[in-house]
Structures are given as C-alpha cells and as structure tokens.
Design a protein around this motif. Structure first.
Motif, PDB file in Angstrom:
ATOM      1  N   CYS A  81       0.818  -1.207   0.000  1.00  0.00           N
ATOM      2  CA  CYS A  81       0.000   0.000   0.000  1.00  0.00           C
ATOM      3  C   CYS A  81       0.851   1.255   0.000  1.00  0.00           C
ATOM      4  O   CYS A  81       0.673   2.157  -0.819  1.00  0.00           O
ATOM      5  N   SER A  82       1.793   1.317   0.931  1.00  0.00           N
ATOM      6  CA  SER A  82       2.554   2.558   1.062  1.00  0.00           C
ATOM      7  C   SER A  82       3.477   2.755  -0.131  1.00  0.00           C
ATOM      8  O   SER A  82       3.671   3.876  -0.588  1.00  0.00           O
ATOM      9  N   SER A  83       4.008   1.664  -0.683  1.00  0.00           N
ATOM     10  CA  SER A  83       4.866   1.813  -1.865  1.00  0.00           C
ATOM     11  C   SER A  83       4.052   2.287  -3.053  1.00  0.00           C
ATOM     12  O   SER A  83       4.498   3.135  -3.836  1.00  0.00           O
ATOM     13  N   PHE A  84       2.838   1.744  -3.184  1.00  0.00           N
ATOM     14  CA  PHE A  84       1.964   2.188  -4.269  1.00  0.00           C
ATOM     15  C   PHE A  84       1.743   3.695  -4.171  1.00  0.00           C
ATOM     16  O   PHE A  84       1.832   4.420  -5.159  1.00  0.00           O
ATOM     17  N   ALA A  85       1.464   4.149  -2.940  1.00  0.00           N
ATOM     18  CA  ALA A  85       1.191   5.577  -2.739  1.00  0.00           C
ATOM     19  C   ALA A  85       2.412   6.419  -3.101  1.00  0.00           C
ATOM     20  O   ALA A  85       2.292   7.469  -3.738  1.00  0.00           O
ATOM     21  N   VAL A  86       3.585   5.932  -2.702  1.00  0.00           N
ATOM     22  CA  VAL A  86       4.812   6.678  -3.023  1.00  0.00           C
ATOM     23  C   VAL A  86       4.988   6.757  -4.543  1.00  0.00           C
ATOM     24  O   VAL A  86       5.284   7.825  -5.097  1.00  0.00           O
ATOM     25  N   GLY A  87       4.763   5.631  -5.226  1.00  0.00           N
ATOM     26  CA  GLY A  87       4.904   5.592  -6.680  1.00  0.00           C
ATOM     27  C   GLY A  87       3.907   6.524  -7.361  1.00  0.00           C
ATOM     28  O   GLY A  87       4.245   7.245  -8.306  1.00  0.00           O
ATOM     29  N   TYR A  88       2.687   6.508  -6.877  1.00  0.00           N
ATOM     30  CA  TYR A  88       1.622   7.358  -7.413  1.00  0.00           C
ATOM     31  C   TYR A  88       2.018   8.827  -7.320  1.00  0.00           C
ATOM     32  O   TYR A  88       1.916   9.583  -8.285  1.00  0.00           O
ATOM     33  N   MET A  89       2.506   9.225  -6.144  1.00  0.00           N
ATOM     34  CA  MET A  89       2.888  10.636  -5.956  1.00  0.00           C
ATOM     35  C   MET A  89       4.077  10.992  -6.833  1.00  0.00           C
ATOM     36  O   MET A  89       4.138  12.072  -7.411  1.00  0.00           O
ATOM     37  N   TRP A  90       5.003  10.046  -6.944  1.00  0.00           N
ATOM     38  CA  TRP A  90       6.182  10.275  -7.780  1.00  0.00           C
ATOM     39  C   TRP A  90       5.744  10.531  -9.221  1.00  0.00           C
ATOM     40  O   TRP A  90       6.191  11.475  -9.866  1.00  0.00           O
ATOM     41  N   LEU A  91       4.824   9.699  -9.726  1.00  0.00           N
ATOM     42  CA  LEU A  91       4.402   9.795 -11.113  1.00  0.00           C
ATOM     43  C   LEU A  91       3.648  11.093 -11.383  1.00  0.00           C
ATOM     44  O   LEU A  91       3.970  11.836 -12.311  1.00  0.00           O
ATOM     45  N   PHE A  92       2.626  11.401 -10.542  1.00  0.00           N
ATOM     46  CA  PHE A  92       1.736  12.507 -10.884  1.00  0.00           C
ATOM     47  C   PHE A  92       2.258  13.866 -10.422  1.00  0.00           C
ATOM     48  O   PHE A  92       1.782  14.900 -10.870  1.00  0.00           O
ATOM     49  N   ARG A  93       3.226  13.845  -9.501  1.00  0.00           N
ATOM     50  CA  ARG A  93       3.846  15.126  -9.156  1.00  0.00           C
ATOM     51  C   ARG A  93       5.022  15.418 -10.063  1.00  0.00           C
ATOM     52  O   ARG A  93       5.419  16.558 -10.243  1.00  0.00           O
ATOM     53  N   GLY A  94       5.572  14.326 -10.589  1.00  0.00           N
ATOM     54  CA  GLY A  94       6.827  14.472 -11.327  1.00  0.00           C
ATOM     55  C   GLY A  94       6.656  14.913 -12.768  1.00  0.00           C
ATOM     56  O   GLY A  94       7.597  15.411 -13.379  1.00  0.00           O
ATOM     57  N   SER A  95       5.460  14.735 -13.324  1.00  0.00           N
ATOM     58  CA  SER A  95       5.297  15.088 -14.741  1.00  0.00           C
ATOM     59  C   SER A  95       4.418  16.332 -14.866  1.00  0.00           C
ATOM     60  O   SER A  95       3.538  16.556 -14.041  1.00  0.00           O
ATOM     61  N   PRO A  96       4.654  17.127 -15.915  1.00  0.00           N
ATOM     62  CA  PRO A  96       3.925  18.401 -16.043  1.00  0.00           C
ATOM     63  C   PRO A  96       2.417  18.182 -16.174  1.00  0.00           C
ATOM     64  O   PRO A  96       1.969  17.244 -16.820  1.00  0.00           O
ATOM     65  N   GLN A  97       1.683  19.088 -15.579  1.00  0.00           N
ATOM     66  CA  GLN A  97       0.222  19.006 -15.580  1.00  0.00           C
ATOM     67  C   GLN A  97      -0.348  19.033 -17.009  1.00  0.00           C
ATOM     68  O   GLN A  97      -1.247  18.262 -17.336  1.00  0.00           O
ATOM     69  N   LEU A  98       0.203  19.945 -17.817  1.00  0.00           N
ATOM     70  CA  LEU A  98      -0.309  20.101 -19.181  1.00  0.00           C
ATOM     71  C   LEU A  98      -0.135  18.800 -19.960  1.00  0.00           C
ATOM     72  O   LEU A  98      -1.031  18.344 -20.670  1.00  0.00           O
ATOM     73  N   LEU A  99       1.033  18.179 -19.727  1.00  0.00           N
ATOM     74  CA  LEU A  99       1.331  16.917 -20.398  1.00  0.00           C
ATOM     75  C   LEU A  99       0.337  15.833 -19.951  1.00  0.00           C
ATOM     76  O   LEU A  99      -0.152  15.036 -20.766  1.00  0.00           O
ATOM     77  N   GLN A 100       0.007  15.831 -18.662  1.00  0.00           N
ATOM     78  CA  GLN A 100      -0.961  14.848 -18.167  1.00  0.00           C
ATOM     79  C   GLN A 100      -2.327  15.049 -18.827  1.00  0.00           C
ATOM     80  O   GLN A 100      -3.018  14.092 -19.165  1.00  0.00           O
TER      81      GLN A 100
END
Ligand SMILES: Nc1ncnc2c1ncn2[C@@H]1O[C@H](COP(=O)(O)OP(=O)(O)OP(=O)(O)O)[C@@H](O)[C@H]1O
Ligand SMILES: [Mg+2]
Lengths: 254, 289
Positions: free
Chosen positions: B106-125
């Motif tokens: 669970c906690s690793s999933f959450a860390v990965g999720y935050m890494w992915l969606f914080r790490g890439s530009p909003q416009l690109l998403q």
C-alpha cells in the motif's frame, strides 16, 4: 475474590531495549493498586500493555479472565481482530498524565463521543449521563467549555468523567496528577477517592505517596522493568524490605 | 547614546516627570520610508498612465467582460475547479492513508503514485488523458458497458481526471502532514475509549488535522482555479479558451486576456474570503489560550 487482572510472564522490549522483564502481577476485583517506581522503570509501559496500546513480546494478560488481544483455541493463541481488540479496550478506562482531551470538542462532547459512536447509545441518553458525570466530578457548569478554557485539574476531571462514561470495569491511571500545579492535585485525587469508594478496580501509577497510603489496598514498587516488591501501603511505604524500595521512598519523601 | 540622553534629562531637573511616566516621547522619523513609499506610488502612476495611453481598447474590455461566451467559459471554470479539487481531495486522502498504511505494498503504491503525478507536467498529463483513446480505443466493463473511448474522454472528462489526479498527488502530502501534526495522545485516548481506527480518524484525528490542512488546501484550490486554464489546450471552453476563440476572430488579444484576468482575480478573491471564514470555523477550541 476473583482476579480482575492477571498478568503472567509479561516481557516487552522496544527494539533491543528490554523494558518489562517477565512481570507477574494480579489485581483482584475491587482492589486499588498503586504502582510506584523511578522514571523509566516501565510503569507506563505496563499500563499500556494492559489495554493494548503496546503489544508485549510474550506473556499473557487476562482481564476478567479474557486474554487480551488473543483467543485461546485448542492450546493455541489466535490473534484477535482489530474490532475485538477495540471492544476489549472499551471496557478499560484510561486516564493519561497529559489528559489527552479532544481539543476540538467541548467537555460534554468529549464525554458523549465514545458512548454514542462506540456503544451506540442515543444522544439524549448520553448527554443525560454525561451531565451526571460532570456533576459527580464537580464540573456541572463547565459542560460547554473547550479543554483550552479549563484548568489542568478541571481537564483531568473531565478526562476521568470521559473514561467513566464507557462504564469501564477497570480504570488505569498513568500519573494523573503529575502534570498539575500543586494546588490542583487534591481536586483530582478527591475524584479518584470517590471512585475508590464505590468499588472501582483501579491501577494507579503515581508519585503521590499520601494518596497511596490513604486509598490503596496494595502498593507495588517497580524498578528496571520488574515488580520488586508489593504489599499493603503500611508494609511497603513504612517498612520496605528491599533496599531499592527503601531508597526510592526516601528519595520521594526526602 | 542612551546614557548621555538620560543624564541630560536628569540635569534638566525632569526627574519628577520621568518618574510619573508623563514625559513627552518623540518618535524617530524614518525618512527612508517616505522616500520609498513615494517612489512606489510614482512608479504605479507611470504604469497606469502607460496602460491608459497604450494600445488597449478599454471599451472592448468592458464590452466582452459580460459577453455570453465569456460567461459560459466562466461558468465552466467555476464548475471544473471545485469538481477537480474534490476529486483531488478524495483521492488525496486515500493516497495519504495508503502512504501511512503498515502494509508495505500500500505505502509503496502511494509513493509511486505521488512520484508519477507530481513528477510530470500538468499540461502533459492533460494531453495524455485527452489522447488516451490512442492506447485504449474502447472502454469496456464486461457485461455492463462498452463504449468508444473518444466518446467518454471528452475535454470535460479529460480535464477533470487530469487536474484531479495530479492535484491528489499534492493534497496527499498535505493530508499526511496534517494527520502527523496531531498529537499522538489523541489517537491513544480515542483507542483507549474503544474507538476503532476509522472512527478515531474520522471523528478525532481528521477534525484536528484540518487546522493544518485547510490553509494549504486553500492555496492549492486557488492554484486549481488557475490550472483550469491549461484545459484550453484540450478544447475545454473555460474562460481562457473562450477568450482565445474570440480574439482569434476579432484580434483584440490583450483586451480579451484582460477580460480573462479580471474573472480569474474575481474567483480567487471570493475563494480567499471563503478560506478565512473556514479557518475561523475550524479553529474552534484552539484559538483560546
Ligand atoms: N515508544 C517507545 N520507544 C522506545 N522506548 C520506549 C518507548 N516507550 C518507553 N520506552 C522506554 O521504556 C522504558 C520504560 O518507560 P516507561 O514510560 O514505561 O517508564 P515509566 O516508569 O512510566 O517512567 P516515568 O515515571 O518517567 O513515566 C524507558 O526506558 C523508556 O525510555
Ligand atoms: Mg510513565
């Protein structure tokens, strides 16, 4: 009289530091036991194990004959579900050194919170009971005050009322007066004395030897994770056998 | 120097006045403050004059401020921002709780999720969500539902998902910080009263965490209002997109951008007022002492 609390071979470590060493300890129904001992001797840890705020590595704690945290079936212990552990806790009242009242709720709301949401009591009923409890601890006029508007002694009395609202079969007090200004200690002790008189089983960690002498049925001295000596207040406080008990008591009385 | 000043007063025989605390006090004059204040006012006046004489047709600004397509764009912004924020809050709370879970998956999933969606530009998403039909041409829930992705992933849905999910990665951290900020004794007191984990979180921990959560979430919400303008790039006709569509035709570029600016400032001002109101409400039981 039957055993209210029965502890056998309780061992607890934090990491590599062993805090409780093979503790055996019983408290009888209606008995008031004061637990004394130097800082770091494991008194809080012992109380916290009893209502499962800490999990011991080995040993068994029974309250009213029921093993805390485990169920016994065909010679094995099976871990209880969180729901069952929670249910066990709800029958044990705990009073903390730092009160731990809920700061976002008024005195009355602090008291009715668990009866309503844990026991499922109707709100009107819970309020009625809470008013009675507030009156019993001498705070009938403070029901709408937030904890931050109350003195330490008043906060602790609300905290006691909050614990009593769950109709506990056992009350644990962890240095309930240590965080109080000296002039506020007696009002809290008075509430605890009343509780003792109506026959509540109580385990009280305290440095108030006067209270222990007056109210306790038994005093136990704890040092370095062991219960070194226990006896009537008279025996233990006046003529302790163990040298460590002796030096601790004289250091508190000094 | 204070010592000489004092001795001078004493020799002047003002002792009695001084003792009675009635001696007149002369405040220091900070001439630097007058100069810098004046300089700022002058610069502001120059800027205002430049814009007044610049090539901006203020009549057009006034005219389009309440043009129908602009108001529709305004409405779409006002609908999108809270919806995307709501999604960001709900998902953010879930991710925050997962992040604190004792379950390492669970906690690793959450860390990965935050890494992915914080790490890439909003416009690109936003572009990715909008074009996801290229990856999954149809969306199928067996026996229930099957639809071409293009029909599902409208600009509205793509914006909602893109902004909401990206937001949740930020709000998760805000929630986590808020929850951690609550004294450990609170959870213990709740547990000792027989309150289960969920109940204690809902009734005891979160209401107190809110005090630490609301101010940053207010800021994030303001950020969200502005971030909706990114949706203009995937043809969601919020304010900016509406303004662009008009100036592509009439060429009053700056005028329409000013119209959009005015409306953004308007929404953000309302939010700021709402935020301070909410903070006062949540502070109950805390402000005293
Ligand atoms: N959560 C914890 N993690 C690590 N060590 C701990 C923790 N809680 C307690 N200890 C250690 O366990 C020992 C016993 O602590 P405990 O709080 O039970 O003592 P105490 O007798 O209640 O002392 P005091 O009179 O100061 O309250 C101490 O050495 C303490 O440092
Ligand atoms: Mg302690």
């Amino acid at each position: 009289m039957s055993n209210k609390v029965e502890i056998r071979g309780l061992t607890k470590s934090f990491g590599s530091v062993q805090v409780l060493h093979d503790v055996d300890f019983t408290v009888k129904e209606g008995e008031i036991v004061c637990l004394i001992g130097p800082s770091g001797s494991g008194k809080s840890t012992l109380l916290r194990c009893i209502n499962q705020l800490e999990e011991a590595q080995s040993g068994i704690i029974r309250v009213d004959g029921l093993i805390q945290g485990w169920s016994e079936r065909s010679g094995k212990l099976y871990e209880l579900s969180p729901r069952n552990i929670t249910a066990q806790r709800s029958h044990i009242g705990m009073v903390f050194q730092r009160f731990n009242l809920f700061p976002h709720l008024t005195a009355l709301e602090n008291i009715i919170e668990a009866p309503i949401h844990v026991r499922g009591i109707r709100r009107a009923e819970a309020i009625k009971q809470a008013r009675q409890l507030l009156e019993n601890v001498g705070l009938a006029n403070k029901q709408d005050s937030y904890p931050s508007e109350l003195s330490g002694g008043q906060q602790q009395r609300v905290a006691i009322a909050r614990a009593l609202a769950m109709k506990p079969r056992l009350m644990l007090f962890d240095e309930p007066t240590s965080a109080l200004d000296p002039e506020l200690v007696s009002e809290v002790l008075a509430v605890m004395k009343n509780l003792a008189e109506i026959g509540m089983t109580m385990i009280v960690v305290t440095h108030e030897l006067g209270f222990a002498r007056e109210v306790a049925d038994r005093v136990a001295f704890m040092d370095q994770g062991r219960i070194v000596e226990s006896g009537t207040p008279e025996e233990l406080l006046t003529s302790p056998r163990n040298s460590r008990t002796k030096s601790f008591i004289s250091s508190v009385l000094q | 120097m204070p010592s000489t000043g004092k001795s001078k007063i004493m020799t002047m025989g003002n002792m009695s006045c001084l003792e009675m605390g009635r001696t007149e006090r002369i405040r220091r004059k900070y001439y630097g403050r007058y100069v810098s204040g004046l300089a700022i006012v002058v610069i502001l006046l120059l800027i205002v004059r430049a814009f007044k004489n610049g090539m901006i047709d203020w009549g057009i600004v006034g005219e389009f401020l309440t043009a129908e397509s602009i108001l529709v764009g305004l409405l779409k912004t006002i609908i999108m921002a809270p919806l995307a924020m709501l999604l960001g809050l709900v998902l953010g709370l879930v991710i925050a709780l997962m992040r604190m879970s004792p379950n390492p998956v669970c906690s690793s999933f959450a860390v990965g999720y935050m890494w992915l969606f914080r790490g890439s530009p909003q416009l690109l998403q936003l572009f990715l969500w909008y074009n996801i039909a290229l990856v999954f041409p149809t969306i199928t829930i067996p026996y229930l539902f099957s639809m071409p992705t293009i029909q599902v992933m409208t600009p509205f849905v793509a914006t909602l998902l893109g902004l909401g999910i990206c937001q949740s990665a930020y709000t998760a951290e805000v929630f986590r910080a808020g929850i951690i900020s609550v004294d450990k004794g609170q959870g213990e007191a709740a547990a000792a009263l027989g309150m289960g984990g969920g109940l204690s979180m809902r009734r005891i921990i979160l209401p107190q965490a809110m005090r630490a959560i609301v101010p940053p979430v207010g800021n994030e919400f303001i950020g969200m209002v502005k971030a909706t303008s990114l949706a203009s790039a995937i043809q969601y006709t919020e304010i900016l997109n509406a303004a662009q569509r008009i100036y592509y035709v009439n060429n009053y570029v700056i005028e329409l951008l000013i119209v959009a600016t005015v409306w953004y400032l308007f929404i953000v001002s309302l939010l700021t007022i709402g935020q301070s109101f909410l903070e006062r409400r949540i502070g109950r039981g805390f402000e005293r002492r």
